[in-house]
Structure formats: structure tokens, C-alpha cells
Design an enzyme around this catalytic site. Structure first.
Site, short mmCIF file in Angstrom:
data_model
loop_
_atom_site.label_atom_id
_atom_site.label_comp_id
_atom_site.label_asym_id
_atom_site.label_seq_id
_atom_site.Cartn_x
_atom_site.Cartn_y
_atom_site.Cartn_z
N HIS A 84 23.67 41.97 76.63
CA HIS A 84 23.38 41.41 77.88
C HIS A 84 24.13 40.22 78.15
CE1 HIS A 84 21.84 39.86 81.67
NE2 HIS A 84 21.06 38.86 81.12
N CYS A 95 16.80 41.52 83.25
CA CYS A 95 17.91 41.72 82.53
C CYS A 95 17.72 42.45 81.36
CB CYS A 95 18.18 40.26 81.95
SG CYS A 95 18.63 39.17 83.29
N ASN A 121 26.29 37.01 85.38
CA ASN A 121 25.25 37.71 84.86
C ASN A 121 24.73 38.81 85.91
OD1 ASN A 121 22.53 38.48 84.21
ND2 ASN A 121 21.82 36.41 83.65
#
Length: 336
Positions: A255, A113, A285
Site C-alpha cells: 500500500h 487502505c 495515497n
């Protein structure tokens, strides 16, 4: 010293939308339960014929179009991904081939990520050093291929997509561009978020972990606490290096992991959540793709304007984290 500036942004997401109601037909959950805990309403899921390089290619093309450049203008391609098409070669090489620019360098970066922050730092350093003038940086993921759809704690979180930026060398009369970017990792906590199978330790053919070894495992509460603390420290580190306060930031592009993480970070930094670019409700996500996707969205809808200070920040598996400041110079909202 040279500085790098963002010449164009682009993004791409699969057409297939999977809502919380769709997931509730697979596992014991509900739209309300998911929204309250994550902020997610729906996510995009790649079709069986779509791979990470397909999404990366389209995001890259959009970024080049918005920068008014062609693939031939590029010195190299860096793709941040934890879900490559193949173990090898790199996804970047597959994108390069389809862009028709043999001879340019191309490689992948895997910081999950945080991958886009790592790739951005590498590209910025290459331009600052004078090695390159124009680079394509892509964050692309097909996380859905690594989700256990019977595990409601993880299957609700992830989606697929890609985002990209074209970085270029600033001219002598230009100011701004990419400023401080800091990166960190602490491998002692590798098991907070990981996929146990599929690598050299536990190949698919001889997998030993129980169940499907090639799906995401996550310790949610521990990850949450470490993410909030690490992100706050990282943001403050960048602000200190830049010599500015939180009130001087125009936008935070984080993020998109979980709305509760963003709410906690907003409170701890004293930055209203309204100054965060948030699209987790529509995409979930998307790992390394989430920051460039959100950035492109805010550029295209003209929230981000020349002169704005943009703070990028991410936390991911490894564990890894990083933040960076961009002094925006590009005219917002390039044609698609």
C-alpha cells in the site's frame, strides 16, 4: 482444492494532476517539505464530474481486456472502497449496471487502505470453495472529496484512482496463483485515521464535531509506528505459512501510504527498497486502489514476470492490515 490465479490487471487514474507546488498555493508548505516527509511529488484528483464508480469501471474494463475476457464471463464483482458514490446502493452495483451484466452478485468491502487485501481474500476463498470461477476485484477511491484542503498534514497525502484484477480458477495443469492471505484488525485504534461525520453517529445534517466533520482526521506519528510494526509482523506471518524466506521474494507491492513507512519496512525485513513497487511519488495515497494500481503498473512495464513471487501488504484505518503472496502465472504486459 481449486486455486485462484490473476488472469488480468487494470488501472485508471483521473487526468487532473495536482502537484506539490499547486498545494503550496493553498496551504503553508513546499514541494521539498512534502517530498522529504512523504515521497509524493504529485497526485491525481477527480474532476467534479468523476465519481468512484467511474474510476472503478475503467479499471475493471482494462483488467477484463488484459485478461481477454468480457463482462459476461464474470460470476461477480467486489469493489473495495471507503469513498462510495452513495451511502447505498453499493458502488459495485453501479459498476455492474454499466458493465451490462444483471444477475451477477455485486457488493462493496470497506477496510479503507486494506480494502483490496480483504476483497482479494474473499474472492480467493469463493473460487477455492468452488462457488465461483471468475471474479472482478476492484479497489477504487476518490479520497479528495474527504480531504480538508486547509489541513496541510493530510491534504498533501491523498489522491484518486482505481485498480483491478480478474481472478479465475486455475486449470488442472497450472501451478501457482494466490497463496496465503492473512487479515487482521484492531478496532481499539479506530480513531488513528477516521472521518468523524457523515454516518449514523453524526449525520451531516446534525454534525457536532468542530469544523468540517466529513474530512479525514489522522494521528500521524501513532499511525506510522503501528503501521510499520503491523506490516512487518503480517509479512513474516505469510512467509512462515508459505515456508519461504524474504530473499525468495521477487517483488513487494505495498500500500502506497508514505515513503518513510516503506523505507522502514524495507529495513526491518531486510528487503532492498529497489524490490518494492513504488509509485506514491506520482499518485499519492489512493487507499484501497493503491495496491492494484501499483501491481498493474509493474505488470504492464514487465517488471513482474511468470514465476515471480509477489508479496502484497497493506495497513489502513480501522485499524486493519493484511498481507498475501501471489505466485505469478500470467504473461506480463497485456495489450491495452
Amino acid at each position: 482444492m481449486n486455486r485462484s490465479i490473476i488472469l488480468g490487471t487494470g488501472s485508471f487514474a483521473p487526468a487532473n494532476v495536482v502537484t506539490n507546488e499547486d498545494i503550496s498555493r493553498k496551504v503553508e508548505t513546499s514541494d521539498l517539505w512534502i517530498r522529504e516527509r512523504t515521497g509524493i511529488r504529485e497526485r491525481r484528483i477527480a474532476s467534479s464530474g468523476e465519481s468512484t464508480s467511474d474510476l472503478a469501471l475503467e479499471a475493471g474494463r482494462n483488467a477484463l481486456r488484459n485478461a481477454a475476457l468480457s463482462p459476461a464471463d464474470l460470476d461477480g464483482i467486489i469493489v473495495a472502497t471507503a469513498t462510495p458514490d452513495l451511502t447505498f446502493p453499493s458502488t459495485a452495483c453501479l459498476v455492474q449496471a454499466r458493465l451490462g451484466i444483471p444477475g451477477t452478485f455485486a457488493f462493496d468491502v470497506n477496510a479503507v487502505c486494506s480494502g483490496f487485501m480483504y476483497a482479494l481474500k474473499i474472492a480467493d476463498s469463493m473460487i477455492r470453495s468452488g462457488q465461483c470461477e471468475t471474479l472482478l476485484v476492484i479497489g477504487a477511491e476518490v479520497m479528495s472529496r474527504f480531504v480538508d484542503w486547509s489541513d496541510r498534514s493530510t491534504c498533501i497525502l491523498f489522491g484518486d484512482g482505481a485498480g483491478a484484477v480478474v481472478l479465475g480458477k486455475s486449470g488442472s495443469s497450472q501451478t501457482g496463483g494466490v497463496g496465503t492471505v492473512t487479515l487482521h484488525a484492531d478496532g481499539r485504534y479506530w480513531d488513528l485515521i477516521h472521518v468523524p461525520g457523515g454516518g449514523s453517529r453524526s449525520p451531516v445534517e446534525t454534525e457536532k464535531p468542530p469544523g468540517n466533520a466529513c474530512t479525514i482526521r489522522m494521528k500521524g506519528s501513532e499511525t506510522f509506528r503501528m503501521a510499520v510494526r503491523s506490516l512487518e509482523e503480517s509479512v513474516r506471518e505469510v512467509l512462515k505459512e508459505e515456508g519461504i524466506g524474504v530473499n525468495e521474494l521477487d517483488w513487494v507491492v505495498p500500500h502506497q501510504a508514505n515513503i518513510r513507512i516503506l523505507e522502514a519496512l524495507s529495513e526491518r525485513l531486510g528487503i532492498p527498497l529497489g524490490r518494492f513497487v513504488v509509485n506514491i511519488d506520482r499518485y499519492g495515497n489512493t487507499s484501497a486502489a493503491s495496491i492494484p494500481m501499483a501491481l498493474d503498473e509493474a505488470v504492464q512495464d514487465k517488471r513482474i514476470q511468470p514465476g515471480h513471487r509477489i508479496l502484497l501488504t497493506a495497513f489502513g484505518s480501522g485499524v486493519t492490515w493484511g498481507s498475501g503472496l501471489v505466485h505469478w502465472t500470467q504473461k506480463a504486459g497485456g495489450d491495452r
